[in-house]
Scaffold this motif. Structure first.
Motif, short mmCIF file in Angstrom:
data_model
loop_
_atom_site.label_atom_id
_atom_site.label_comp_id
_atom_site.label_asym_id
_atom_site.label_seq_id
_atom_site.Cartn_x
_atom_site.Cartn_y
_atom_site.Cartn_z
N UNK A 135 71.89 28.47 67.71
CA UNK A 135 71.45 29.20 66.34
C UNK A 135 69.90 28.43 66.27
N UNK A 136 70.08 26.92 66.22
CA UNK A 136 68.69 26.05 65.65
C UNK A 136 67.58 26.48 66.85
N UNK A 137 67.88 26.61 68.20
CA UNK A 137 66.92 26.64 69.01
C UNK A 137 66.24 28.08 68.81
N UNK A 138 67.09 29.09 68.66
CA UNK A 138 66.47 30.70 68.09
C UNK A 138 65.64 30.49 66.87
N UNK A 139 66.04 29.78 65.94
CA UNK A 139 65.44 29.59 64.64
C UNK A 139 63.97 28.91 64.93
N UNK A 140 64.07 27.88 65.76
CA UNK A 140 62.70 27.18 66.15
C UNK A 140 61.86 27.91 66.93
N UNK A 141 62.09 28.64 68.10
CA UNK A 141 61.43 29.52 68.69
C UNK A 141 60.90 30.82 67.94
N UNK A 142 61.57 31.31 66.94
CA UNK A 142 61.27 32.36 66.16
C UNK A 142 60.50 32.05 64.65
N UNK A 143 60.49 30.66 64.74
CA UNK A 143 59.91 30.19 63.36
C UNK A 143 60.70 30.70 62.25
N UNK A 144 61.98 30.90 62.20
CA UNK A 144 62.74 31.49 61.14
C UNK A 144 63.16 30.17 60.22
N UNK A 145 63.35 30.32 58.96
CA UNK A 145 64.03 29.45 58.04
C UNK A 145 65.45 28.93 58.54
N UNK A 146 65.77 27.66 58.02
CA UNK A 146 66.77 27.04 58.72
C UNK A 146 68.27 28.05 58.21
N UNK A 147 69.01 27.97 58.96
CA UNK A 147 70.34 28.76 58.66
C UNK A 147 70.11 30.30 58.63
N UNK A 148 69.04 30.84 58.99
CA UNK A 148 68.73 32.19 58.82
C UNK A 148 69.44 32.87 60.09
N UNK A 149 69.15 32.16 61.18
CA UNK A 149 69.85 32.94 62.50
C UNK A 149 71.16 33.03 62.26
N UNK A 150 72.03 32.21 61.57
CA UNK A 150 73.51 32.70 61.37
C UNK A 150 73.46 33.96 60.61
N UNK A 151 72.99 34.04 59.58
CA UNK A 151 73.05 35.43 59.04
C UNK A 151 72.87 36.47 59.91
N UNK A 152 71.61 36.46 60.69
CA UNK A 152 71.21 37.63 61.59
C UNK A 152 72.18 37.87 62.62
N UNK A 153 72.62 37.07 63.10
CA UNK A 153 73.49 36.65 64.29
C UNK A 153 74.76 37.55 63.92
N UNK A 154 75.31 37.29 62.69
CA UNK A 154 76.51 38.08 62.09
C UNK A 154 76.22 39.46 62.21
#
Length: 282
Positions: free
Chosen positions: A234-253
């Motif tokens: 999730x942290x790598x996805x956020x870094x590559x997409x320039x998303x805010x921290x802990x946002x990938x968790x919500x989108x992945x769910x």
């Protein structure tokens, strides 16, 4: 005035032959280690038989006996750091080194020592089975990770949906291979990934992947490819997409929830509590 000196408890002395056997476990000690490796397993002194251990396994208030072993076998495992007693000396449980030894024994040949340090699982798909380190799977991490209320980040239906997409992508040969496939067939000089040379099960898997990604939507399909296919955290996805921290968790769910709906997976089983009894007569 003479002072009384309390006797210190005698230290357990491991015979030299038992210490030597710890590097190459005797058959009974190896069987005890395998029992201790089961879920919720432990061994304790047998109250009915002297100089013996009884192995138990289970949890949630249910304990099942799984064999009786000599106390010497427990001492051998403890001397080799494969098992350890609790502070009260009433329960013998397996250690991390013991579990690593069991993983090493479960894998043959050159994969024995890598399995000692990794949780290797066999993934069926494609022309041959593939070994994968389950500890690197972000879906497994999300299943183990808990929210503040104690619930996992994803439920069992979302986990199975992501694993199903991963299996289909593996079967469809959509993931890069680590190494060269020297035995892959070539058709009219084309490469091994020529669509015309694909087997029927590969074509079917590609159709399932395309249908699943279309059902999820273009806004979430790329995330599922990275998360389930390429096993990006999730942290790598956020870094590559320039998303805010802990946002990938919500989108992945959300994405895994849509994927589970597409596959028809439910969080809980539904239906009548009891099925109607049917009788067939010959």
């Amino acid at each position: 005035m003479n002072k009384k000196v309390k006797d210190k408890p005698a230290k357990t002395v491991i015979p030299e032959r038992e210490r030597a056997a710890s590097s190459d476990l005797p058959a009974e000690a190896a069987r005890l280690l395998a029992r201790l490796g089961e879920a919720g397993a432990y061994a304790r002194p047998d109250p009915l038989v002297e100089d013996a251990l009884v192995a138990r396994r289970g949890g949630d208030g249910v304990s099942i006996g799984s064999g009786r072993f000599a106390t010497a076998s427990g001492r051998i495992l403890a001397a080799a750091d494969l098992a350890a007693w609790n502070a009260a000396g009433t329960q013998l449980t397996i250690t991390a080194a013991g579990r690593a030894r069991l993983r090493r024994q479960a894998m043959p040949g050159d994969m024995a020592f890598p399995a000692q340090h990794h949780d290797l699982t066999v993934v069926e798909g494609g022309s041959e089975p593939i070994l994968r380190n389950a500890s690197e799977n972000p879906l497994s991490w999300m299943m183990r990770r808990r929210d503040r209320d104690g619930t996992p980040l994803i439920d069992a239906a979302s986990f199975e949906a992501g694993e199903r997409l991963r299996r289909d992508m593996t079967t469809a040969a959509l993931l890069p291979r680590m190494g060269s496939a020297f035995g892959a067939p070539r058709v009219d000089g084309a490469g091994p990934r020529d669509p015309a040379s694909a087997a029927d099960h590969v074509i079917a898997a590609r159709q399932r992947v395309r249908g699943a990604l279309d059902a999820v939507g273009s806004d979430l399909s790329g995330l599922l490819i990275d998360l389930c296919g390429f096993l990006k955290g999730l942290e790598r996805i956020e870094a590559e997409r320039r998303w805010p921290a802990r946002s990938a968790k919500v989108v992945a769910r959300i994405a895994l929830g849509r994927l589970a709906e597409h596959y028809g997976l439910e969080r809980e089983a539904t239906g009548p509590e009891r099925g109607r009894l049917r009788l067939w007569r010959g």
